[in-house]
Design a protein around this motif. Structure first.
Motif, PDB file in Angstrom:
ATOM      1  N   ASP A 189       1.936  -1.660   1.855  1.00  0.00           N
ATOM      2  CA  ASP A 189       2.516  -2.521   2.760  1.00  0.00           C
ATOM      3  C   ASP A 189       2.187  -4.088   2.676  1.00  0.00           C
ATOM      4  N   PRO A 190       2.659  -5.203   2.168  1.00  0.00           N
ATOM      5  CA  PRO A 190       4.196  -4.903   2.090  1.00  0.00           C
ATOM      6  C   PRO A 190       4.531  -4.187   0.740  1.00  0.00           C
ATOM      7  N   LEU A 191       5.768  -3.614   0.402  1.00  0.00           N
ATOM      8  CA  LEU A 191       6.183  -3.100  -0.886  1.00  0.00           C
ATOM      9  C   LEU A 191       5.859  -4.035  -1.815  1.00  0.00           C
ATOM     10  N   VAL A 192       5.512  -3.300  -3.094  1.00  0.00           N
ATOM     11  CA  VAL A 192       5.296  -4.165  -4.334  1.00  0.00           C
ATOM     12  C   VAL A 192       6.147  -3.589  -5.397  1.00  0.00           C
ATOM     13  N   GLN A 193       6.676  -4.643  -6.280  1.00  0.00           N
ATOM     14  CA  GLN A 193       7.726  -4.055  -7.146  1.00  0.00           C
ATOM     15  C   GLN A 193       7.302  -4.835  -8.400  1.00  0.00           C
ATOM     16  N   PHE A 194       7.297  -4.345  -9.547  1.00  0.00           N
ATOM     17  CA  PHE A 194       6.879  -4.981 -10.761  1.00  0.00           C
ATOM     18  C   PHE A 194       7.620  -4.512 -12.011  1.00  0.00           C
ATOM     19  N   THR A 195       7.567  -5.200 -13.107  1.00  0.00           N
ATOM     20  CA  THR A 195       8.229  -4.421 -14.329  1.00  0.00           C
ATOM     21  C   THR A 195       7.230  -4.091 -15.249  1.00  0.00           C
ATOM     22  N   ASN A 196       7.111  -2.856 -15.972  1.00  0.00           N
ATOM     23  CA  ASN A 196       6.037  -2.384 -16.787  1.00  0.00           C
ATOM     24  C   ASN A 196       6.711  -1.920 -18.223  1.00  0.00           C
TER      25      ASN A 196
END
Length: 97
Positions: free
Chosen positions: A33-40
């Motif tokens: 929190d907050p939401l985390v987004q990434f590319t792997n």
């Protein structure tokens, strides 16, 4: 396999169609929190019959998601959005006798 890789489940590899096109995977950390987004990135490794697929930079995922060795992690994969999500991380608890 390097210690920094994470083997993807065959079901996720099939839904992501990694056998047809090796591509990056979007990872969403729903446990943050907050939401985390990434590319792997993803790598292909030969096994006896075919291939298996692994996330690169598993250490980045562990650190960002707050995952420690021996923790239990609930993952899900949204086939429509093509997103691998960490839903829940349950810390490992040592039992004292």
């Amino acid at each position: 396999m390097a210690s920094t890789d994470f083997i993807l489940l065959d079901r996720v590899s099939e839904m992501e169609k990694l056998d047809l096109c090796l591509k990056d995977i979007t990872v969403t950390l729903l446990n943050r929190d907050p939401l985390v987004q990434f590319t792997n990135g993803v790598i292909r490794e030969r096994k006896r019959e075919g291939f298996r697929y692994a996330l690169r930079r598993w250490s980045k995922l562990m650190k960002t998601a707050g995952i420690k060795v021996r923790d239990t992690v609930d993952f899900s994969f949204d086939e429509n959005e093509q997103v691998l999500s960490v839903e829940k991380v349950v810390p490992y608890v040592t039992s004292s006798n």
